[in-house]
Design a protein around this motif. Structure first.
Motif, PDB file in Angstrom:
ATOM      1  N   THR A 159     -16.529   4.643 -12.680  1.00 58.33           N
ATOM      2  CA  THR A 159     -15.703   4.575 -11.481  1.00 58.33           C
ATOM      3  C   THR A 159     -15.114   5.931 -11.132  1.00 58.33           C
ATOM      4  O   THR A 159     -15.096   6.852 -11.941  1.00 58.33           O
ATOM      5  CB  THR A 159     -14.553   3.562 -11.671  1.00 58.33           C
ATOM      6  OG1 THR A 159     -13.737   3.985 -12.765  1.00 58.33           O
ATOM      7  CG2 THR A 159     -15.076   2.158 -11.934  1.00 58.33           C
ATOM      8  N   PHE A 160     -14.597   6.031  -9.914  1.00 58.47           N
ATOM      9  CA  PHE A 160     -13.849   7.213  -9.478  1.00 58.47           C
ATOM     10  C   PHE A 160     -12.791   6.749  -8.467  1.00 58.47           C
ATOM     11  O   PHE A 160     -12.926   5.682  -7.855  1.00 58.47           O
ATOM     12  CB  PHE A 160     -14.771   8.278  -8.863  1.00 58.47           C
ATOM     13  CG  PHE A 160     -15.492   7.830  -7.609  1.00 58.47           C
ATOM     14  CD1 PHE A 160     -14.917   7.994  -6.350  1.00 58.47           C
ATOM     15  CD2 PHE A 160     -16.749   7.242  -7.689  1.00 58.47           C
ATOM     16  CE1 PHE A 160     -15.578   7.589  -5.201  1.00 58.47           C
ATOM     17  CE2 PHE A 160     -17.418   6.839  -6.544  1.00 58.47           C
ATOM     18  CZ  PHE A 160     -16.827   7.012  -5.297  1.00 58.47           C
ATOM     19  N   PRO A 161     -11.731   7.531  -8.241  1.00 58.15           N
ATOM     20  CA  PRO A 161     -10.653   7.119  -7.328  1.00 58.15           C
ATOM     21  C   PRO A 161     -11.140   7.013  -5.888  1.00 58.15           C
ATOM     22  O   PRO A 161     -11.915   7.839  -5.399  1.00 58.15           O
ATOM     23  CB  PRO A 161      -9.612   8.234  -7.477  1.00 58.15           C
ATOM     24  CG  PRO A 161      -9.906   8.845  -8.807  1.00 58.15           C
ATOM     25  CD  PRO A 161     -11.391   8.754  -8.971  1.00 58.15           C
ATOM     26  N   VAL A 162     -10.648   5.991  -5.191  1.00 62.43           N
ATOM     27  CA  VAL A 162     -11.069   5.725  -3.824  1.00 62.43           C
ATOM     28  C   VAL A 162     -10.621   6.824  -2.868  1.00 62.43           C
ATOM     29  O   VAL A 162     -11.202   7.018  -1.801  1.00 62.43           O
ATOM     30  CB  VAL A 162     -10.528   4.348  -3.375  1.00 62.43           C
ATOM     31  CG1 VAL A 162      -9.033   4.402  -3.172  1.00 62.43           C
ATOM     32  CG2 VAL A 162     -11.215   3.861  -2.118  1.00 62.43           C
ATOM     33  N   GLU A 163      -9.597   7.583  -3.248  1.00 61.12           N
ATOM     34  CA  GLU A 163      -9.049   8.608  -2.354  1.00 61.12           C
ATOM     35  C   GLU A 163     -10.056   9.704  -2.014  1.00 61.12           C
ATOM     36  O   GLU A 163      -9.900  10.398  -1.001  1.00 61.12           O
ATOM     37  CB  GLU A 163      -7.803   9.230  -2.978  1.00 61.12           C
ATOM     38  CG  GLU A 163      -8.077   9.930  -4.295  1.00 61.12           C
ATOM     39  CD  GLU A 163      -6.827  10.177  -5.107  1.00 61.12           C
ATOM     40  OE1 GLU A 163      -6.640  11.325  -5.547  1.00 61.12           O
ATOM     41  OE2 GLU A 163      -6.039   9.227  -5.307  1.00 61.12           O
ATOM     42  N   TYR A 164     -11.101   9.875  -2.835  1.00 59.86           N
ATOM     43  CA  TYR A 164     -12.110  10.892  -2.558  1.00 59.86           C
ATOM     44  C   TYR A 164     -12.948  10.544  -1.326  1.00 59.86           C
ATOM     45  O   TYR A 164     -13.651  11.410  -0.792  1.00 59.86           O
ATOM     46  CB  TYR A 164     -13.026  11.085  -3.768  1.00 59.86           C
ATOM     47  CG  TYR A 164     -12.391  11.879  -4.875  1.00 59.86           C
ATOM     48  CD1 TYR A 164     -12.502  13.254  -4.933  1.00 59.86           C
ATOM     49  CD2 TYR A 164     -11.641  11.244  -5.866  1.00 59.86           C
ATOM     50  CE1 TYR A 164     -11.906  13.986  -5.947  1.00 59.86           C
ATOM     51  CE2 TYR A 164     -11.035  11.961  -6.879  1.00 59.86           C
ATOM     52  CZ  TYR A 164     -11.170  13.336  -6.915  1.00 59.86           C
ATOM     53  OH  TYR A 164     -10.561  14.066  -7.915  1.00 59.86           O
ATOM     54  N   ARG A 218       0.849  -1.200   0.000  1.00 60.01           N
ATOM     55  CA  ARG A 218       0.000   0.000   0.000  1.00 60.01           C
ATOM     56  C   ARG A 218       0.881   1.245   0.000  1.00 60.01           C
ATOM     57  O   ARG A 218       1.646   1.471   0.953  1.00 60.01           O
ATOM     58  CB  ARG A 218      -0.925   0.003   1.214  1.00 60.01           C
ATOM     59  CG  ARG A 218      -1.852  -1.219   1.269  1.00 60.01           C
ATOM     60  CD  ARG A 218      -2.550  -1.318   2.624  1.00 60.01           C
ATOM     61  NE  ARG A 218      -3.320  -2.541   2.743  1.00 60.01           N
ATOM     62  CZ  ARG A 218      -4.652  -2.616   2.750  1.00 60.01           C
ATOM     63  NH1 ARG A 218      -5.362  -1.506   2.656  1.00 60.01           N
ATOM     64  NH2 ARG A 218      -5.267  -3.771   2.876  1.00 60.01           N
ATOM     65  N   HIS A 219       0.752   2.040  -1.046  1.00 56.95           N
ATOM     66  CA  HIS A 219       1.531   3.268  -1.157  1.00 56.95           C
ATOM     67  C   HIS A 219       0.822   4.199  -2.133  1.00 56.95           C
ATOM     68  O   HIS A 219      -0.247   3.879  -2.666  1.00 56.95           O
ATOM     69  CB  HIS A 219       2.960   2.964  -1.616  1.00 56.95           C
ATOM     70  CG  HIS A 219       3.039   2.029  -2.783  1.00 56.95           C
ATOM     71  ND1 HIS A 219       2.804   2.428  -4.083  1.00 56.95           N
ATOM     72  CD2 HIS A 219       3.303   0.697  -2.846  1.00 56.95           C
ATOM     73  CE1 HIS A 219       2.936   1.412  -4.906  1.00 56.95           C
ATOM     74  NE2 HIS A 219       3.244   0.330  -4.183  1.00 56.95           N
ATOM     75  N   ALA A 220       1.422   5.354  -2.385  1.00 56.01           N
ATOM     76  CA  ALA A 220       0.765   6.378  -3.201  1.00 56.01           C
ATOM     77  C   ALA A 220       0.494   5.929  -4.622  1.00 56.01           C
ATOM     78  O   ALA A 220      -0.435   6.420  -5.272  1.00 56.01           O
ATOM     79  CB  ALA A 220       1.614   7.651  -3.209  1.00 56.01           C
ATOM     80  N   ASP A 221       1.277   4.996  -5.131  1.00 55.29           N
ATOM     81  CA  ASP A 221       1.091   4.540  -6.505  1.00 55.29           C
ATOM     82  C   ASP A 221       0.167   3.332  -6.613  1.00 55.29           C
ATOM     83  O   ASP A 221      -0.074   2.851  -7.719  1.00 55.29           O
ATOM     84  CB  ASP A 221       2.451   4.193  -7.125  1.00 55.29           C
ATOM     85  CG  ASP A 221       3.341   5.411  -7.248  1.00 55.29           C
ATOM     86  OD1 ASP A 221       2.803   6.514  -7.464  1.00 55.29           O
ATOM     87  OD2 ASP A 221       4.574   5.260  -7.105  1.00 55.29           O
ATOM     88  N   SER A 222      -0.327   2.822  -5.497  1.00 57.25           N
ATOM     89  CA  SER A 222      -1.273   1.699  -5.551  1.00 57.25           C
ATOM     90  C   SER A 222      -2.578   2.119  -4.864  1.00 57.25           C
ATOM     91  O   SER A 222      -3.467   2.676  -5.504  1.00 57.25           O
ATOM     92  CB  SER A 222      -0.682   0.448  -4.898  1.00 57.25           C
ATOM     93  OG  SER A 222      -0.357   0.693  -3.533  1.00 57.25           O
TER      94      SER A 222
END
Length: 556
Positions: free
Chosen positions: A419-424, A306-310
Motif C-alpha cells: 500500500t501507499f498513502p492516498v495523498e500521493y 475528514r481531516h489531516a489525521d484521517s
C-alpha cells in the motif's frame, strides 16, 4: 538487403540518399560495388522507406526512419484552451522603489514580468499547484517545442503507460508472460505530488444551488449524489488559470442510505440531460455528493470525519474520481494521443472541525488515472491507503515507489508493498461563489428536483403551481423544469401542434414579405403614404390560419 533485413521492411521500399532531405537518391543495383556508386569511406547515408497507400501510419504522429515526424491530424481543443494559448501569460510587476535604479520606461530584474510558473510567486500567493497552461508553457518554452503543425513537432505531453507491450516492439522474444525485456516492460512508477492541476477553481453560480442540493439530506438523512453542469472560463487569480463555473446540479436515479448511496445504472435519463445541457451551452464539469452525519446535539451540526489525521478522499473515492476523469478527458493538441488529463472535478460535502457543512474539492492526478486505467491499484480496507495489486501470470504490475521524509527530515524512497498513502494521488482545487452573482437560470422559484421520491414530486400539479408565480419567461428559466418538460414530451407536442406550425408559417412569410400591418399606416400628418398603399395591395397572411390572402382585402 542487409539494411532492409535489419529494419524488417521490404528492400524494394527502401530509399537511400546522400542528404537528409532525400533529394540525392542513390540507386543500389544488386551486386554493384560500393566504389562504383561514387561513394567513399566516411560518407553518411540516410535511409527512409516508401509507405504504400494501403499501409496505415503507426500512430497519429508516426516517425519515419530518418527521425522526421509525419503531419499529425488536426485536434480540436476546447475554446478555453485556444484562448489561453494566445495570452502572453507573464505576470506583470510594478517598478520597485528600493531596487530599480532606472527611469520609468526602463526595466530590470526586479520589475521585469515573471513567468506563469514562477515558484516564488506561487508560494507567496498561496497557490499550491500551477495551472495546466502554465505547466504546458514551461515545457514548450524551455524545450523550444515546435508548433503542433510542424513536421518537427515532438509532443511535450505524454500519458503514462503501465501495461506490458504485447507483442514486444523488438520482436526478439515471445510475448509476456513467456518473455519480457526493457522494450516491452513498463517503467517503475515513482509517485510524487502532481505540481499542476487541470482546473484551478470551482465557482458555484449561487449559494442557493447548494442549499437546494442539501435539502434532500436535511429531510431524510440519506446521502445524495449529483452531476455538475456548467462551463469553463479563465480564472484571473492564477496565472493562465481555468475555473469551472457550475450552473446546475442534476441528480440521477439513486438509492440513498445513512452511510452511503447506490446509483441506478444504466441511467435512461442521461442522454436527454446531455442534450438539454448541450443546447444551453453547458458541459458536465464534475460530480458532487454528501458524506454527512448529524452529531445528535440537535443544533444542526455534523460530525467531522475528514481531516489531516484521517483522510480527505478514501481510496475507493479516488478510484471513482479517476474513472470519471477517464470518461471525460481533456482534448489537447500538445499530447501524442490527442488528450491529456481531465477537467472533471470531485466535490464532497462533509463536516468541518466547527461542526458546520463545508465543500471539499479535488481532482486525482494523471498518474492515478493511468493506474486505474491499467488496473494497477484497488481500494483498501483502510480508507487512507491505496493497495497495489499483486503481480500474476495473467496481469503484470510494475514496481511502485513513493518518497517521503522520515523522522530525521531526510527524503527517502520506499516500495509500495502493498500500500501507499492516498495523498500521493490527490490534487486540491479551490472553490467559492461569485461576489456579484449572474446565474444562467433565474427562476425566482425552484422547481422540484428530479428523482426525489417521498420528498419532492415532479408532475403537472407542480408545473401549474410553479408557472403561476411569475411570467412564463422567468419561470421557465430552471434546469430541472426544462428536464421535466423534455421528459413528458411537452416541447415535442408543442412543436407538432397546428398552432405552432401556423406561427412558424407566419414568421416565415413575415420575414419574406417584410412587416405585416393589419391596416393602412398613416404619416405624421394623418394621410396614407405611398408605402402604405403598396402594402395594402401586397398579399398578406391571416393570423388565424395558414391561408395567404390576395392584396387589397381586409381582415374580417
Amino acid at each position: 538487403m542487409q539494411i532492409a533485413a535489419a529494419l524488417k521492411v521490404d528492400d524494394k521500399s527502401l530509399l537511400i540518399s546522400t542528404d537528409s532531405k532525400g533529394a540525392q537518391v542513390v540507386s543500389v543495383p544488386a551486386g554493384q560495388p560500393v566504389g562504383g556508386l561514387g561513394l567513399k569511406h566516411g560518407d553518411i547515408l540516410y535511409v527512409d522507406f516508401k509507405r504504400t497507400a494501403a499501409e496505415p501510419a503507426a500512430s497519429a504522429s508516426a516517425v519515419t526512419s530518418t527521425g522526421a515526424q509525419e503531419p499529425r491530424p488536426v485536434v480540436k481543443q476546447d475554446a478555453i484552451d485556444d484562448g489561453l494559448e494566445k495570452q502572453p501569460g507573464t505576470i506583470k510587476r510594478g517598478r520597485d522603489a528600493r531596487f530599480c535604479k532606472h527611469g520609468a520606461s526602463g526595466m530590470c530584474e526586479y520589475c521585469m514580468p515573471l513567468q506563469p510558473w514562477d515558484a516564488k510567486y506561487l508560494e507567496d500567493n498561496k497557490i499550491k499547484h500551477m495551472s495546466f497552461h502554465a505547466y504546458l508553457r514551461r515545457l514548450t518554452d524551455q524545450n523550444k517545442t515546435a508548433p503542433p503543425t510542424s513536421s518537427q513537432f515532438l509532443s511535450p505531453l505524454e500519458e503514462a503507460e503501465m501495461k506490458v507491450k504485447i507483442p514486444c516492439p523488438s520482436r526478439t522474444h515471445e510475448s509476456w508472460p513467456k518473455g519480457i525485456c526493457t522494450k516491452c516492460q513498463p517503467s517503475a512508477v515513482t509517485l510524487q505530488s502532481q505540481n499542476f492541476r487541470m482546473v484551478d477553481h470551482i465557482e458555484f453560480e449561487t449559494a442557493g444551488m447548494i442549499d437546494n442540493f442539501l435539502k434532500y439530506w436535511r429531510a431524510t438523512g440519506y446521502q445524495r449524489f449529483g452531476y455538475l453542469y456548467g462551463r469553463f472560463e479563465p480564472y484571473a487569480e492564477v496565472p493562465l488559470g481555468v475555473k469551472a463555473v457550475v450552473s446546475a446540479i442534476y441528480e440521477p436515479p439513486q438509492e440513498g442510505a445513512y452511510d452511503g448511496l447506490q446509483l441506478t445504472l444504466p441511467n435512461t435519463e442521461m442522454a436527454a440531460v446531455e442534450e438539454i445541457a448541450a443546447r444551453l451551452g453547458l458541459v458536465k464539469v464534475g460530480m458532487i455528493y454528501t458524506d454527512l452525519t448529524d452529531d445528535g446535539r440537535g443544533k444542526g451540526t455534523v460530525i467531522c470525519k475528514r481531516h489531516a489525521d484521517s483522510y480527505f478522499l478514501s481510496s475507493a473515492e479516488c478510484i471513482l474520481s479517476a474513472e470519471m476523469q477517464l470518461k471525460n478527458p481533456t482534448v489537447s493538441k500538445w499530447s501524442a494521443s490527442g488528450k491529456f488529463g481531465s477537467r472533471f472535478v470531485t466535490c464532497v460535502m462533509t463536516g468541518n472541525e466547527d461542526g458546520g457543512i463545508d465543500i471539499s474539492t479535488f481532482q486525482v492526478s494523471n498518474t492515478a488515472m493511468a493506474m486505474v486505467r491499467d488496473d494497477i491499484i484497488e481500494a483498501s480496507v483502510e480508507p487512507s491507503l491505496v493497495r497495489v495489486k499483486q503481480l500474476t501470470d495473467e496481469h503484470y504490475v510494475p514496481e511502485v515507489f513513493y518518497k517521503y521524509k522520515n523522522k530525521y527530515g531526510i527524503m527517502v524512497q520506499d516500495a509500495a508493498r502493498p500500500t501507499f498513502p492516498v495523498e500521493y494521488l490527490l490534487v486540491t482545487v479551490t472553490h467559492g461563489f461569485p461576489q456579484t452573482p449572474s446565474p444562467l437560470f433565474t427562476s425566482p422559484l425552484n422547481f422540484p428536483i428530479e428523482n426525489r421520491p417521498g420528498v419532492e414530486t415532479q408532475d403537472m400539479g407542480a408545473l401549474q403551481r410553479h408557472l403561476k408565480h411569475g411570467s412564463l419567461t422567468d419561470m421557465l428559466s430552471d434546469f430541472h423544469l426544462l428536464h421535466y418538460l423534455r421528459g413528458v414530451g411537452v416541447v415535442e407536442q408543442l412543436v407538432q401542434r397546428p398552432s405552432w406550425q401556423t406561427l412558424e408559417m407566419i414568421m416565415k412569410e413575415t420575414v419574406g414579405a417584410g412587416p405585416v400591418s393589419s391596416g393602412p399606416s398613416t404619416s405624421s400628418s394623418g394621410a396614407a403614404g405611398p408605402s402604405s398603399a403598396a402594402a395594402a395591395k401586397a398579399p398578406w397572411a391571416c393570423r388565424h390560419c395558414t391561408f395567404r390572402n390576395p392584396g387589397g382585402g381586409g381582415e374580417l
